[in-house]
Design an enzyme around this catalytic site. Structure first.
Site, PDB file in Angstrom:
ATOM      1  NE  ARG A 117      50.269  22.247  68.386  1.00 16.58           N
ATOM      2  CZ  ARG A 117      50.698  21.146  68.970  1.00 16.58           C
ATOM      3  NH1 ARG A 117      51.961  21.043  69.351  1.00 16.58           N
ATOM      4  NH2 ARG A 117      49.864  20.157  69.211  1.00 16.58           N
ATOM      5  NE  ARG A 162      49.773  18.375  66.065  1.00 17.51           N
ATOM      6  CZ  ARG A 162      50.644  17.940  66.969  1.00 17.51           C
ATOM      7  NH1 ARG A 162      51.843  18.510  67.058  1.00 17.51           N
ATOM      8  NH2 ARG A 162      50.341  16.951  67.773  1.00 17.51           N
ATOM      9  NE  ARG A 191      53.046  10.246  72.684  1.00 16.31           N
ATOM     10  CZ  ARG A 191      53.348  11.386  72.061  1.00 16.31           C
ATOM     11  NH1 ARG A 191      54.491  11.529  71.453  1.00 16.31           N
ATOM     12  NH2 ARG A 191      52.499  12.357  72.063  1.00 16.31           N
ATOM     13  NE  ARG A 210      47.362  15.361  71.120  1.00 16.99           N
ATOM     14  CZ  ARG A 210      47.689  16.614  70.802  1.00 16.99           C
ATOM     15  NH1 ARG A 210      46.764  17.459  70.359  1.00 16.99           N
ATOM     16  NH2 ARG A 210      48.925  17.029  70.919  1.00 16.99           N
ATOM     17  CE  LYS A 227      55.921  15.878  74.082  1.00 18.84           C
ATOM     18  NZ  LYS A 227      54.645  16.560  74.406  1.00 18.84           N
TER      19      LYS A 227
HETATM   20  P1  AP5 Z   1      54.725  22.506  71.352  1.00 20.73           P
HETATM   21  O1  AP5 Z   1      56.180  22.763  71.491  1.00 20.73           O
HETATM   22  O2  AP5 Z   1      54.154  22.236  70.002  1.00 20.73           O
HETATM   23  O3  AP5 Z   1      54.278  21.368  72.410  1.00 20.73           O
HETATM   24  P2  AP5 Z   1      54.518  19.793  72.391  1.00 20.73           P
HETATM   25  O4  AP5 Z   1      54.788  19.370  73.791  1.00 20.73           O
HETATM   26  O5  AP5 Z   1      55.533  19.426  71.347  1.00 20.73           O
HETATM   27  O6  AP5 Z   1      53.063  19.354  71.989  1.00 20.73           O
HETATM   28  P3  AP5 Z   1      52.543  18.232  70.997  1.00 20.73           P
HETATM   29  O7  AP5 Z   1      51.062  18.405  70.931  1.00 20.73           O
HETATM   30  O8  AP5 Z   1      53.282  18.238  69.683  1.00 20.73           O
HETATM   31  O9  AP5 Z   1      52.894  16.962  71.769  1.00 20.73           O
HETATM   32  P4  AP5 Z   1      52.264  15.615  71.609  1.00 20.73           P
HETATM   33  O10 AP5 Z   1      53.179  14.812  72.459  1.00 20.73           O
HETATM   34  O11 AP5 Z   1      50.834  15.486  71.946  1.00 20.73           O
HETATM   35  O12 AP5 Z   1      52.272  15.394  70.024  1.00 20.73           O
HETATM   36  P5  AP5 Z   1      53.256  14.639  69.040  1.00 20.73           P
HETATM   37  O13 AP5 Z   1      53.434  15.511  67.866  1.00 20.73           O
HETATM   38  O14 AP5 Z   1      54.462  14.127  69.737  1.00 20.73           O
HETATM   39  O15 AP5 Z   1      53.950  23.765  72.011  1.00 20.73           O
HETATM   40  C1  AP5 Z   1      52.525  23.843  71.957  1.00 20.73           C
HETATM   41  C2  AP5 Z   1      52.100  25.313  71.682  1.00 20.73           C
HETATM   42  O16 AP5 Z   1      52.477  26.107  72.787  1.00 20.73           O
HETATM   43  C3  AP5 Z   1      52.759  25.957  70.435  1.00 20.73           C
HETATM   44  O17 AP5 Z   1      51.818  26.777  69.811  1.00 20.73           O
HETATM   45  C4  AP5 Z   1      53.903  26.806  71.016  1.00 20.73           C
HETATM   46  O18 AP5 Z   1      54.156  27.950  70.209  1.00 20.73           O
HETATM   47  C5  AP5 Z   1      53.344  27.185  72.383  1.00 20.73           C
HETATM   48  N1  AP5 Z   1      54.360  27.317  73.417  1.00 20.73           N
HETATM   49  C6  AP5 Z   1      55.436  26.510  73.630  1.00 20.73           C
HETATM   50  N2  AP5 Z   1      56.137  26.918  74.710  1.00 20.73           N
HETATM   51  C7  AP5 Z   1      55.475  28.019  75.195  1.00 20.73           C
HETATM   52  C8  AP5 Z   1      55.672  28.876  76.317  1.00 20.73           C
HETATM   53  N3  AP5 Z   1      56.722  28.721  77.144  1.00 20.73           N
HETATM   54  N4  AP5 Z   1      54.778  29.857  76.543  1.00 20.73           N
HETATM   55  C9  AP5 Z   1      53.707  30.031  75.721  1.00 20.73           C
HETATM   56  N5  AP5 Z   1      53.471  29.247  74.629  1.00 20.73           N
HETATM   57  C10 AP5 Z   1      54.330  28.242  74.382  1.00 20.73           C
HETATM   58  O19 AP5 Z   1      52.386  13.367  68.662  1.00 20.73           O
HETATM   59  C11 AP5 Z   1      51.211  13.465  67.884  1.00 20.73           C
HETATM   60  C12 AP5 Z   1      50.607  12.087  67.698  1.00 20.73           C
HETATM   61  O20 AP5 Z   1      51.541  11.218  67.023  1.00 20.73           O
HETATM   62  C13 AP5 Z   1      50.266  11.325  68.991  1.00 20.73           C
HETATM   63  O21 AP5 Z   1      48.996  11.691  69.503  1.00 20.73           O
HETATM   64  C14 AP5 Z   1      50.303   9.869  68.493  1.00 20.73           C
HETATM   65  O22 AP5 Z   1      49.143   9.542  67.754  1.00 20.73           O
HETATM   66  C15 AP5 Z   1      51.476   9.889  67.533  1.00 20.73           C
HETATM   67  N6  AP5 Z   1      52.737   9.569  68.222  1.00 20.73           N
HETATM   68  C16 AP5 Z   1      53.820  10.388  68.354  1.00 20.73           C
HETATM   69  N7  AP5 Z   1      54.786   9.765  69.054  1.00 20.73           N
HETATM   70  C17 AP5 Z   1      54.300   8.537  69.363  1.00 20.73           C
HETATM   71  C18 AP5 Z   1      54.827   7.447  70.099  1.00 20.73           C
HETATM   72  N8  AP5 Z   1      56.056   7.475  70.663  1.00 20.73           N
HETATM   73  N9  AP5 Z   1      54.050   6.343  70.226  1.00 20.73           N
HETATM   74  C19 AP5 Z   1      52.838   6.266  69.664  1.00 20.73           C
HETATM   75  N10 AP5 Z   1      52.258   7.274  68.982  1.00 20.73           N
HETATM   76  C20 AP5 Z   1      52.996   8.396  68.830  1.00 20.73           C
END
Ligand code: AP5
Length: 217
Positions: A127, A160, A88, A171, A13
């Site tokens: 990552r 992270r 979410r 997660r 994402k």
């Molecule tokens: P990346 O683009 O980082 O993936 P992502 O989907 O953004 O993954 P996240 O782990 O950031 O999502 P998440 O939803 O768990 O975490 P968030 O930060 O929102 O890609 C991942 C890896 O793959 C990278 O190394 C990249 O280089 C690689 N990659 C990408 N595309 C590729 C491809 N095509 N081929 C190969 N490699 C590839 O949330 C974190 C925490 O914040 C949550 O757990 C929660 O505690 C809190 N939080 C955030 N939002 C909320 C909410 N709305 N409500 C409540 N708590 C929340």
């Protein structure tokens, strides 16, 4: 364009949001990035969010909704935005509808990044994130020249805390229990656009932009 990106942890994402937002010239609003910046700055919000994030749990809805309401009221979001990681939960989705109603607008589309479980685990386990600019790298799929340094800004790379195998498993369960029901919610609302999020970053960006344009977003 007013849109939401949904998909499991590690679906890409953040990676895709960056390119899609640039293409459509709209701000990328990532709740995960906003929480991480607050944790780093040790703000009240960051201190409150940290324990949930470290455990792989969701930050409580009311805290998250208030934060997004404030962010969407900012000037740069007036003509469009890309929400990454929000909503979410069904409660957050309902709150988003209310926030947009108050701003006399609606969502154009919700883009789901569909990717299988094994690929997600592979992406998250390798990552590395930059302390400076927040860009994500991958030890295998997207390597910087020096494994500890960001090619984009020279910042230090780190893993992270919530990318440990045990927290990733949790997660993914939280996603299945609390976020996956949103997909059906937006499908019923006629807003869902699903793309295959396997393949190279560039291929997925092309698919995402084409799908959003076809949806009239
Ligand atoms: P990346 O683009 O980082 O993936 P992502 O989907 O953004 O993954 P996240 O782990 O950031 O999502 P998440 O939803 O768990 O975490 P968030 O930060 O929102 O890609 C991942 C890896 O793959 C990278 O190394 C990249 O280089 C690689 N990659 C990408 N595309 C590729 C491809 N095509 N081929 C190969 N490699 C590839 O949330 C974190 C925490 O914040 C949550 O757990 C929660 O505690 C809190 N939080 C955030 N939002 C909320 C909410 N709305 N409500 C409540 N708590 C929340």
């Amino acid at each position: 364009m007013r849109t939401v990106l949904v998909g499991p942890p590690g679906a890409g994402k953040g990676t895709q949001a960056n390119f899609i937002a640039k293409h459509f010239r709209i701000p990328q609003i990532s709740t995960g990035d906003i929480f991480r910046a607050n944790v780093t700055q040790e703000t009240e919000l960051g201190i409150a969010a940290k324990k949930y994030m470290d455990a792989g749990d969701l930050v409580p809805d009311e805290v998250t909704i208030a934060m997004v309401r404030d962010r969407l009221a900012e000037k740069d979001a007036r003509n469009g935005f890309l929400l990454d990681g929000f909503p979410r939960t069904v409660r957050q989705a309902e709150a988003l509808t209310e926030i947009l109603e108050a701003l006399a607008t609606t969502l154009d589309a919700v883009l789901e990044l569909a990717v299988d479980h094994e690929e997600v685990v592979r992406r998250l386990s390798g990552r590395r994130t930059c302390h400076g600019c927040g860009r994500n790298w991958h030890v295998e799929f997207d390597k910087p020249a020096d494994k500890d340094v960001c090619d984009a800004c020279g910042g230090e790379l780190f893993r992270r805390d919530d990318d440990s195998p045990e927290t990733v498993r949790h997660r993914l369960k939280v996603y299945a229990d609390q976020t996956a029901p949103l997909v059906a919610h937006y499908e019923r609302a006629g807003l869902l656009v699903r793309i295959d999020a396997s393949g190279s970053v560039e291929e997925i960006t092309e698919r995402a932009i084409a799908a959003l344009e076809a949806a009239g977003a």
